[in-house]
Design an enzyme around this catalytic site. Structure first.
Site, PDB file in Angstrom:
ATOM      1  N   LYS A  91       0.834  -1.313  -0.030  1.00 58.54           N
ATOM      2  CA  LYS A  91       0.060  -0.104  -0.033  1.00 58.54           C
ATOM      3  C   LYS A  91       0.877   1.014   0.024  1.00 58.54           C
ATOM      4  CE  LYS A  91      -4.214  -1.358   2.202  1.00 58.54           C
ATOM      5  NZ  LYS A  91      -4.425  -1.968   3.757  1.00 58.54           N
TER       6      LYS A  91
HETATM    7  N1  GLU Z   1      -8.059  -6.772   6.635  1.00 59.22           N
HETATM    8  C1  GLU Z   1      -6.683  -7.516   5.961  1.00 59.22           C
HETATM    9  C2  GLU Z   1      -5.944  -6.933   4.957  1.00 59.22           C
HETATM   10  O1  GLU Z   1      -6.301  -5.675   4.642  1.00 59.22           O
HETATM   11  C3  GLU Z   1      -7.346  -8.767   4.965  1.00 59.22           C
HETATM   12  C4  GLU Z   1      -8.245  -9.694   6.167  1.00 59.22           C
HETATM   13  C5  GLU Z   1      -8.780 -11.007   5.416  1.00 59.22           C
HETATM   14  O2  GLU Z   1      -8.896 -10.939   4.292  1.00 59.22           O
HETATM   15  O3  GLU Z   1      -8.810 -11.961   6.205  1.00 59.22           O
HETATM   16  O4  GLU Z   1      -4.915  -7.272   4.648  1.00 59.22           O
END
Ligand code: GLU
Length: 282
Positions: free
Chosen positions: A250
């Site tokens: 990111k």
């Molecule tokens: N929130 C997590 C992330 O942005 C992904 C969570 C999931 O897909 O279990 O990496």
């Protein structure tokens, strides 16, 4: 009758989405479409220091641009802290948690093996503290995190298996990630706890996500057993990497969907960049 397929895309609003996120959303979307099911979006915003409302808005904008639609209002993890506290309490009652007072530096100093990019496996320092010492430190106001005692947890659950659409049947193995944190010092929950609780609460039947989170699923499977939650199927898909073979991050804003869009790319071209869909429905 098997429950209707429910998938989800669960980004954290800590930066702009890139093609790796587009692939994750596409896999979740296509898996739901193929089964006549539902595709959910969930905002995983428990990291209060890094999440920003502007990134959340950008997520919705990017997903709509790519052509996805999803039920609203979406769930936000920041609004569900009491639910995670209740699950944490349930685990505490089962005796599988211990308070960990270690700082990051102490953990890094105690770990000798080379760790690469991943966080070091916790060496278990606080697992061995006496009840008296734990109480004293807590009463003194030393900040603590709650960790899962992996050995105790596995002793309670016994062997567990889970199913990945690509990798097949897996045996839950907590030795990979060790005694993970389930509630942080600053936020009384963690990725592992919140995601497990929410996938169950939202009736998610197929968890699709990148293969970088494959090892986390061992933890989630054990938490499901300890909390008496239903067990979904999983599909860990490949990641999208840059020319040097490093997975997109990111922090590399130049590769964001927003900047691709600004450079004139259309959604169909963006989808082309994702390569063949890694669909293998369970
Ligand atoms: N929130 C997590 C992330 O942005 C992904 C969570 C999931 O897909 O279990 O990496």
């Amino acid at each position: 009758m098997a429950p209707a397929t429910v998938t989800r895309f669960a980004p954290s609003p800590t930066g702009l989405l890139h093609l790796g996120h587009a692939l994750a959303a596409q896999v979740a979307w296509e898996s739901a479409q193929a089964a006549g099911g539902t595709f959910l979006v969930r905002i995983e915003d428990i990291d209060f220091t890094r999440c920003r409302p502007a990134f959340e808005e950008a997520i919705f904008e990017d997903l709509a641009w790519l052509g996805f639609s999803w039920p609203r209002p979406v769930w936000r993890q920041s609004a569900r802290l009491p639910i995670y506290a209740a699950a944490l309490h349930q685990l505490e009652q089962r005796g599988v948690l211990y308070p960990c007072f270690c700082t990051r530096q102490e953990i890094a100093a105690a770990v000798t093996a080379p760790q690469g990019e991943a966080a070091p496996v916790y060496p278990g320092t606080c697992r061995h503290r006496s009840r008296e010492e734990r109480t004293r430190r807590m009463e003194e106001g030393q900040p603590w995190a709650w960790r899962l005692d992996a050995t105790l947890a596995m002793a309670i659950t016994g062997p567990l298996s889970w199913q990945d659409a690509l990798a097949g049947s897996q045996q839950a193995d907590l030795s990979v990630l060790g005694d993970v944190v389930l509630a942080r010092k600053d936020v009384a929950t963690s990725y592992h706890l919140s995601v497990t609780v929410d996938d169950a609460a939202q009736g998610v039947t197929l968890v699709t996500r990148g293969e970088d989170l494959f090892d986390s699923t061992h933890v989630h499977r054990v938490l499901q057993a300890l909390l008496g939650l239903p067990v979904p199927q999983w599909h860990h898909h490949r990641l999208i990497c840059d020319e040097s073979g490093k997975r997109l991050a990111k922090r590399d804003a130049a590769r964001s969907l927003a900047s691709l869009r600004a450079s004139g790319l259309n959604p169909a071209e963006a989808r082309q960049l994702l390569g063949p869909m890694p669909l293998a429905l369970p």
